[in-house]
Design an enzyme around this catalytic site. Structure first.
Site, PDB file in Angstrom:
ATOM      1  N   ARG A 203      -3.684 -14.242   4.998  1.00  0.00           N
ATOM      2  CA  ARG A 203      -3.397 -14.640   3.471  1.00  0.00           C
ATOM      3  C   ARG A 203      -2.060 -14.038   2.914  1.00  0.00           C
ATOM      4  O   ARG A 203      -1.815 -13.003   3.217  1.00  0.00           O
ATOM      5  CB  ARG A 203      -4.422 -14.297   2.448  1.00  0.00           C
ATOM      6  CG  ARG A 203      -5.906 -14.465   2.984  1.00  0.00           C
ATOM      7  CD  ARG A 203      -6.987 -14.190   1.873  1.00  0.00           C
ATOM      8  NE  ARG A 203      -8.254 -14.010   2.526  1.00  0.00           N
ATOM      9  CZ  ARG A 203      -9.329 -13.988   1.971  1.00  0.00           C
ATOM     10  NH1 ARG A 203      -9.473 -13.835   0.638  1.00  0.00           N
ATOM     11  NH2 ARG A 203     -10.553 -13.912   2.591  1.00  0.00           N
TER      12      ARG A 203
ATOM     13  N   ASN B  49       1.173 -10.016   2.353  1.00  0.00           N
ATOM     14  CA  ASN B  49       0.305 -10.546   3.328  1.00  0.00           C
ATOM     15  C   ASN B  49      -0.739  -9.589   3.864  1.00  0.00           C
ATOM     16  O   ASN B  49      -0.452  -8.323   4.185  1.00  0.00           O
ATOM     17  CB  ASN B  49       1.021 -11.253   4.362  1.00  0.00           C
ATOM     18  CG  ASN B  49       1.722 -10.574   5.604  1.00  0.00           C
ATOM     19  OD1 ASN B  49       2.858 -10.211   5.438  1.00  0.00           O
ATOM     20  ND2 ASN B  49       0.856 -10.425   6.633  1.00  0.00           N
ATOM     21  N   CYS B  50      -1.915 -10.051   4.236  1.00  0.00           N
ATOM     22  CA  CYS B  50      -2.984  -9.233   5.058  1.00  0.00           C
ATOM     23  C   CYS B  50      -3.151 -10.165   6.380  1.00  0.00           C
ATOM     24  O   CYS B  50      -2.027 -10.648   6.880  1.00  0.00           O
ATOM     25  CB  CYS B  50      -4.393  -9.345   4.285  1.00  0.00           C
ATOM     26  SG  CYS B  50      -5.075 -11.050   3.704  1.00  0.00           S
ATOM     27  N   ALA B  51      -4.310 -10.235   7.035  1.00  0.00           N
ATOM     28  CA  ALA B  51      -4.197 -10.755   8.320  1.00  0.00           C
ATOM     29  C   ALA B  51      -4.401 -12.291   8.427  1.00  0.00           C
ATOM     30  O   ALA B  51      -3.859 -13.014   9.161  1.00  0.00           O
ATOM     31  CB  ALA B  51      -5.622 -10.422   8.886  1.00  0.00           C
TER      32      ALA B  51
ATOM     33  N   VAL C  58      -6.234  -3.217   2.999  1.00  0.00           N
ATOM     34  CA  VAL C  58      -5.442  -4.351   3.414  1.00  0.00           C
ATOM     35  C   VAL C  58      -4.098  -3.978   4.181  1.00  0.00           C
ATOM     36  O   VAL C  58      -3.775  -4.471   5.150  1.00  0.00           O
ATOM     37  CB  VAL C  58      -5.182  -5.462   2.360  1.00  0.00           C
ATOM     38  CG1 VAL C  58      -4.200  -6.385   2.885  1.00  0.00           C
ATOM     39  CG2 VAL C  58      -6.562  -5.937   2.283  1.00  0.00           C
TER      40      VAL C  58
END
Length: 462
Positions: free
Chosen positions: A32, A28-30, A117
């Site tokens: 998504r 995951n990123c911030a 990311v």
């Protein structure tokens, strides 16, 4: 509706993805959950997009399931728990199967995005902490001057004031965190770049370490020369050198000679050629962008800020992180970040306009959930949950972002660290121009809200 049971949501997503065996990586990123599949054709993308809590599904380099900040971490962890994959090992290792040809052939900005990311949480934490520390030190300087506090042999007047209020250790701790994030960023980026380019990540970290060494002066260069761009290009060179040496070294001694020779040759090329060349390239990029920002003024601010929502909606804005960092390293401030943040203002304003217009309870519920989150930190919830589904709201929001960008350049507001957007970005503003930042932000948001409302009325949007 929001996700209430993450385990159940993860089970559903796995079923809609063709089962456990179809997964390669989940991270995951911030905002998504990013998933790599063995066979994307087995995935029911439409059904995943209709799941409760899912704002959008983007088919790019696998699948990106947009669920918003905080939610993405929990959903990612739930999926990995069901898949029995350790969270730390969920990203592709150098000897993992090839992910997809699409990933291998990803454009440059996409590759840069994938590299940065994983580093973003640390960068956000360091940036926010340093921003708060700057505010604290500014208050201390003002209070010390007003109280007539004198400096000592070891402490400035501001530090004396902080010490008197038992805040000096807190300030020092925040400064330490920031320094440990950004002073060693080349090491983190070396690690993630190597992982993204299918090289041993620890060797990548080693390359990053070398670029920070004070002993580089012995070779006629300096620590940090070439910046993060130099690190990434050096890792790419390491990748091909490693592959070449792997082919010519016998298997019996490969474990000794392949990494040794690869690092030795890459380091030599990096110090003598890549760092100096990338240094010139980095300086040219920063100078060129500053020339554009200075010469185009409010017009350039409008155009750039209006384009950022499109970059953010595709995730390509992370590809500009290296440029932001070069500005911070070279100039000590980054005006392009403040322009980018105005995209948040435009999207929040457009979502407010849609909330005022719509009589659809589902749309209004999406607005209630997305607007506060985006106003405080990240813009993706309003982009995917409100503006893009409306169609026209994304366009009017982009125009509003342009208004914010024009104002931010009119007031010459810059950031002195990287972090989040919205109100969370306030501590990052350089030179104490907090009021000008707020004027620019709300100016863009109000413009987007009014324009969205007018266009929505004309379109009979409900």
């Amino acid at each position: 509706m929001a996700i209430k049971n993450y385990s159940a949501a993860a089970e559903t997503l796995i079923q809609l993805s063709g089962g456990k065996e179809n997964f390669i990586t989940v991270e995951n990123c911030a905002t998504r959950v990013r998933i790599q599949y063995k066979d994307l054709s087995k995935v029911d993308k439409k059904a995943i997009g209709e799941m409760d809590g899912v704002l959008s599904v983007i088919e790019k380099d696998g699948l990106q399931v947009v669920v918003g900040p905080g939610v993405c971490n929990k959903l990612c962890a739930a999926i990995n728990e069901i898949l029995s994959v350790d969270r730390a090992a969920s990203t592709a290792a150098p000897d993992a199967p090839d992910v997809t040809e699409e990933k291998k052939k990803g454009d440059f900005l996409k590759i840069i995005s994938d590299i940065f990311v994983p580093v973003l949480p640390a960068m956000i934490a360091g940036g926010i902490v340093q921003g708060l520390n700057n505010v604290l030190k500014s208050v201390a300087e003002a209070r010390a001057a007003a109280a007539g506090i004198a400096a000592t042999e070891t402490l400035t007047a501001a530090q004396v004031w902080l010490q008197n209020y038992h805040l000096l250790n807190l300030s020092n701790l925040m400064g330490l965190i920031y320094a440990c994030v950004f002073n060693f960023l080349a090491i983190y980026v070396g690690y993630t770049a190597a992982k993204r380019l299918s090289v041993d990540p620890v060797l990548g970290a080693l390359i990053g370490c070398i670029t920070l060494s004070g002993d580089l002066t012995k070779f006629g260069t300096s620590a940090g020369k070439g910046g993060l761009i130099g690190v990434i290009i050096s890792i790419l060179v390491l990748k091909y050198i490693y592959k070449f040496i792997q082919k010519i070294i016998p298997n019996q001694v490969a474990v000794i000679f392949v990494p040794t020779l690869s690092v030795l040759i890459t380091a030599a090329l990096m110090i003598t050629i890549l760092m100096p060349v990338c240094g010139v390239l980095s300086d040219a990029i920063v100078s060129g962008l500053m020339w554009i920002l200075d010469k185009t003024g409010v017009f350039g601010g409008f155009i750039l800020a209006a384009c950022f929502p499109t970059l953010i909606s595709t995730g390509l804005h992370h590809g500009l992180t290296a440029i932001h960092m070069e500005m911070l390293n070279t100039l000590g401030y980054a005006p392009l970040i403040s322009v980018q943040v105005m995209s948040n203002a435009g999207m929040v304003g457009a979502a407010c306009g849609i909330f005022l217009l719509s009589k659809n309870e589902k749309v209004r519920q999406a607005c209630r959930g997305a607007i506060p989150t985006s106003f405080l930190c990240v813009g993706e919830p309003v982009i995917y949950g409100v503006c893009l589904p409306s169609g026209f709201g994304f366009i009017t929001g982009s125009i509003g972002a342009g208004v914010g960008g024009a104002l931010i350049r009119l007031f010459n507001v810059s950031f002195n660290a990287m972090g989040m957007a919205g109100m969370s970005a306030l501590p990052l503003v350089a030179d104490g121009k907090y009021l000008y930042y707020l004027i620019s932000y709300f100016g863009g948001a109000i413009a987007a809200c009014v324009l969205t409302y007018i266009v929505g009325k004309a379109r009979h949007y409900e």
